[in-house]
Design a protein around this motif. Structure first.
Motif, PDB file in Angstrom:
ATOM      1  N   ARG A 171      43.261  33.177  25.023  1.00 23.19           N
ATOM      2  CA  ARG A 171      42.082  34.012  25.281  1.00 23.19           C
ATOM      3  C   ARG A 171      41.168  33.367  26.326  1.00 23.19           C
ATOM      4  O   ARG A 171      40.597  34.061  27.184  1.00 23.19           O
ATOM      5  CB  ARG A 171      41.319  34.260  23.975  1.00 23.19           C
ATOM      6  N   GLN A 172      41.013  32.057  26.272  1.00 26.25           N
ATOM      7  CA  GLN A 172      40.180  31.369  27.257  1.00 26.25           C
ATOM      8  C   GLN A 172      40.754  31.521  28.656  1.00 26.25           C
ATOM      9  O   GLN A 172      40.033  31.797  29.618  1.00 26.25           O
ATOM     10  CB  GLN A 172      40.067  29.888  26.885  1.00 26.25           C
ATOM     11  N   ALA A 173      42.082  31.351  28.788  1.00 31.22           N
ATOM     12  CA  ALA A 173      42.718  31.475  30.099  1.00 31.22           C
ATOM     13  C   ALA A 173      42.583  32.888  30.646  1.00 31.22           C
ATOM     14  O   ALA A 173      42.281  33.086  31.828  1.00 31.22           O
ATOM     15  CB  ALA A 173      44.198  31.092  29.992  1.00 31.22           C
ATOM     16  N   CYS A 174      42.781  33.878  29.794  1.00 25.24           N
ATOM     17  CA  CYS A 174      42.711  35.271  30.247  1.00 25.24           C
ATOM     18  C   CYS A 174      41.282  35.666  30.615  1.00 25.24           C
ATOM     19  O   CYS A 174      41.066  36.458  31.536  1.00 25.24           O
ATOM     20  CB  CYS A 174      43.259  36.198  29.162  1.00 25.24           C
ATOM     21  N   GLU A 175      40.302  35.103  29.925  1.00 28.04           N
ATOM     22  CA  GLU A 175      38.912  35.362  30.283  1.00 28.04           C
ATOM     23  C   GLU A 175      38.599  34.774  31.658  1.00 28.04           C
ATOM     24  O   GLU A 175      37.932  35.408  32.483  1.00 28.04           O
ATOM     25  CB  GLU A 175      37.983  34.767  29.224  1.00 28.04           C
ATOM     26  N   THR A 176      39.122  33.562  31.919  1.00 24.93           N
ATOM     27  CA  THR A 176      38.904  32.919  33.209  1.00 24.93           C
ATOM     28  C   THR A 176      39.528  33.728  34.344  1.00 24.93           C
ATOM     29  O   THR A 176      38.956  33.840  35.436  1.00 24.93           O
ATOM     30  CB  THR A 176      39.505  31.500  33.202  1.00 24.93           C
ATOM     31  N   LEU A 177      40.700  34.302  34.087  1.00 25.82           N
ATOM     32  CA  LEU A 177      41.436  35.034  35.113  1.00 25.82           C
ATOM     33  C   LEU A 177      41.154  36.535  35.095  1.00 25.82           C
ATOM     34  O   LEU A 177      41.819  37.304  35.789  1.00 25.82           O
ATOM     35  CB  LEU A 177      42.934  34.789  34.934  1.00 25.82           C
ATOM     36  N   ASN A 178      40.179  36.952  34.273  1.00 27.02           N
ATOM     37  CA  ASN A 178      39.740  38.357  34.223  1.00 27.02           C
ATOM     38  C   ASN A 178      40.845  39.321  33.788  1.00 27.02           C
ATOM     39  O   ASN A 178      40.987  40.420  34.330  1.00 27.02           O
ATOM     40  CB  ASN A 178      39.186  38.791  35.592  1.00 27.02           C
ATOM     41  N   TYR A 179      41.643  38.907  32.803  1.00 23.10           N
ATOM     42  CA  TYR A 179      42.617  39.819  32.211  1.00 23.10           C
ATOM     43  C   TYR A 179      41.893  40.732  31.216  1.00 23.10           C
ATOM     44  O   TYR A 179      41.038  40.272  30.449  1.00 23.10           O
ATOM     45  CB  TYR A 179      43.698  39.045  31.461  1.00 23.10           C
ATOM     46  N   GLN A 180      42.251  42.016  31.189  1.00 21.25           N
ATOM     47  CA  GLN A 180      41.627  42.935  30.238  1.00 21.25           C
ATOM     48  C   GLN A 180      42.091  42.659  28.822  1.00 21.25           C
ATOM     49  O   GLN A 180      41.322  42.787  27.873  1.00 21.25           O
ATOM     50  CB  GLN A 180      41.951  44.389  30.626  1.00 21.25           C
ATOM     51  N   ARG A 181      43.368  42.292  28.666  1.00 17.52           N
ATOM     52  CA  ARG A 181      43.876  41.930  27.343  1.00 17.52           C
ATOM     53  C   ARG A 181      44.884  40.803  27.499  1.00 17.52           C
ATOM     54  O   ARG A 181      45.620  40.759  28.491  1.00 17.52           O
ATOM     55  CB  ARG A 181      44.510  43.130  26.634  1.00 17.52           C
ATOM     56  N   PRO A 182      44.946  39.869  26.546  1.00 21.87           N
ATOM     57  CA  PRO A 182      45.856  38.721  26.647  1.00 21.87           C
ATOM     58  C   PRO A 182      47.311  39.168  26.507  1.00 21.87           C
ATOM     59  O   PRO A 182      47.669  39.800  25.505  1.00 21.87           O
ATOM     60  CB  PRO A 182      45.446  37.819  25.472  1.00 21.87           C
ATOM     61  N   PRO A 183      48.183  38.878  27.472  1.00 21.37           N
ATOM     62  CA  PRO A 183      49.585  39.253  27.357  1.00 21.37           C
ATOM     63  C   PRO A 183      50.330  38.355  26.373  1.00 21.37           C
ATOM     64  O   PRO A 183      50.131  37.147  26.344  1.00 21.37           O
ATOM     65  CB  PRO A 183      50.116  39.053  28.784  1.00 21.37           C
ATOM     66  N   GLY A 184      51.171  38.953  25.535  1.00 21.87           N
ATOM     67  CA  GLY A 184      51.977  38.170  24.599  1.00 21.87           C
ATOM     68  C   GLY A 184      51.174  37.506  23.504  1.00 21.87           C
ATOM     69  O   GLY A 184      51.579  36.476  22.974  1.00 21.87           O
ATOM     70  N   LEU A 185      50.052  38.093  23.135  1.00 22.35           N
ATOM     71  CA  LEU A 185      49.166  37.457  22.149  1.00 22.35           C
ATOM     72  C   LEU A 185      49.865  37.253  20.806  1.00 22.35           C
ATOM     73  O   LEU A 185      49.749  36.190  20.191  1.00 22.35           O
ATOM     74  CB  LEU A 185      47.903  38.307  21.962  1.00 22.35           C
ATOM     75  N   SER A 186      50.592  38.261  20.327  1.00 22.22           N
ATOM     76  CA  SER A 186      51.208  38.158  19.000  1.00 22.22           C
ATOM     77  C   SER A 186      52.257  37.053  18.956  1.00 22.22           C
ATOM     78  O   SER A 186      52.349  36.305  17.971  1.00 22.22           O
ATOM     79  CB  SER A 186      51.838  39.499  18.597  1.00 22.22           C
ATOM     80  N   ARG A 187      53.023  36.902  20.042  1.00 17.22           N
ATOM     81  CA  ARG A 187      54.040  35.854  20.064  1.00 17.22           C
ATOM     82  C   ARG A 187      53.400  34.474  20.133  1.00 17.22           C
ATOM     83  O   ARG A 187      53.842  33.538  19.457  1.00 17.22           O
ATOM     84  CB  ARG A 187      54.970  36.055  21.271  1.00 17.22           C
ATOM     85  N   CYS A 188      52.369  34.322  20.940  1.00 14.91           N
ATOM     86  CA  CYS A 188      51.674  33.034  21.000  1.00 14.91           C
ATOM     87  C   CYS A 188      51.083  32.675  19.643  1.00 14.91           C
ATOM     88  O   CYS A 188      51.148  31.517  19.211  1.00 14.91           O
ATOM     89  CB  CYS A 188      50.577  33.085  22.075  1.00 14.91           C
TER      90      CYS A 188
END
Length: 334
Positions: A309-326
């Motif tokens: 979530r921190q990485a995706c916030e930094t890179l302005n992703y709307q939703r974290p990809p592969g969240l359930s697997r991570c």
């Protein structure tokens, strides 16, 4: 849709990235073409030598690698702090080992006096080159172009040798890094190209084992394999740059994992393996899943939910990809 590389790489999130380059269909990086009988094994040496020499120029270190028949894996560490400490002269010298530079940089290195406007313009070039020398995209570009030129010359042909874009995965935490490195180092074992990790040619684990066998203190960074990012021990204050675990722990972990992956050779778990996995925050089944199918388990990012979530916030992703697997593979509470 494939995202631009700048939207996949963030040093604020992690300096570690897993990169994979594959040849185009019917092109051989290494191995033997069974249709023609042509052997290309010598190309492994080309790629390995080039891969291990580029960190002398770039602020990019190699943590792990494996060279297969039609593709290769590399786990890379971007040392941006080192690049920021280079003088302008050092940046130009490094860039000139790869490219010719331009008239201003050549005049500067020849000792010619530059005017104020020329100095300002040269400074712009220097900062651009500094950025490129700490970029995995430029690292992979230089590496792949060099091998493509040699291969095409040998094959007496022209055209594309590699797929147009290398694949990269950001490794957001220690668990993802360890699992990915083991996945890379065990590629030849999974492909039945080698019986054990230490006999798998053209891999980082083989080089590390060979050096460890003759070192009095294999866990000391200064007594580890030159050209590879060192293991610097378990996390602690004032820890030097490097992989934060003991080399011997990692080698035992890879050996144990390789035995389990090879179902015809099940072995006992090393005494300290459970301790390592517990510190990484994952259980044995999660570890085995990742070290056998790492590329399939994760998309652009690999790490626990919080890091993702921190990485995706930094890179302005709307939703974290592969969240359930991570979450299922890399979070202790999963």
């Amino acid at each position: 849709m494939t995202k631009p590389r700048k939207n996949q790489v963030s040093l604020d999130a992690t300096p570690y990235y897993h990169c994979v380059s594959r040849c185009v269909r019917r092109a051989f990086l290494c191995g033997t073409d069974h249709m023609t009988g042509q052997c290309y094994e010598h190309r492994r040496g080309w790629l390995e030598d080039k891969l291990l020499s580029l960190p002398q120029v770039f602020a990019v270190e190699v943590a792990a690698y494996a060279i297969m028949s039609n593709h290769y894996h590399a786990v890379l560490f971007i040392d941006a702090e080192r690049a920021n400490h280079w003088s302008d002269t050092e940046v130009i010298e490094r860039w000139h080992t790869l490219f010719s530079g331009n008239m201003l940089s050549q005049r500067f290195m020849d000792g010619d006096e530059l005017g104020v406007a020329e100095q300002k313009r040269l400074q712009i070039y220097v900062e651009e080159w500094r950025s490129r020398l700490s970029s995995i995209s430029w690292f992979m570009r230089v590496l792949n172009e060099a091998i493509a030129r040699e291969a095409n010359q040998e094959d007496q042909c022209s055209g594309r040798f590699w797929e147009g874009r290398f694949k990269s995965q950001a490794l957001l935490d220690e668990a993802a890094l360890a699992a990915c490195m083991a996945y890379v180092d065990l590629n030849p074992v999974r492909a039945n190209m080698a019986a054990t990790p230490e006999t798998s040619a053209h891999t980082s684990v083989k080089r590390r084992v060979e050096k460890a066998k003759i070192s009095k203190q294999p866990n000391h960074p200064n007594q580890q394999t030159k050209g590879l990012l060192p293991f610097v021990g378990n996390p602690r204050q004032n820890i030097p740059p490097g992989i934060q675990m003991k080399l011997t722990d990692y080698l035992e972990l890879v050996d144990w994992t390789g035995r389990i992956i090879r179902h015809d050779k099940r072995g006992a778990i090393a005494k300290n393996t459970a301790t390592i996995l517990d510190r990484l925050g994952i259980d044995e089944q999660q570890w085995l899943e990742m070290t056998q199918h790492f590329e399939d388990c994760f998309k652009t990012f690999a790490g626990g939910e919080e890091k993702l979530r921190q990485a995706c916030e930094t890179l302005n992703y709307q939703r974290p990809p592969g969240l359930s697997r991570c979450h299922s593979l890399l979070d202790r509470s999963a």
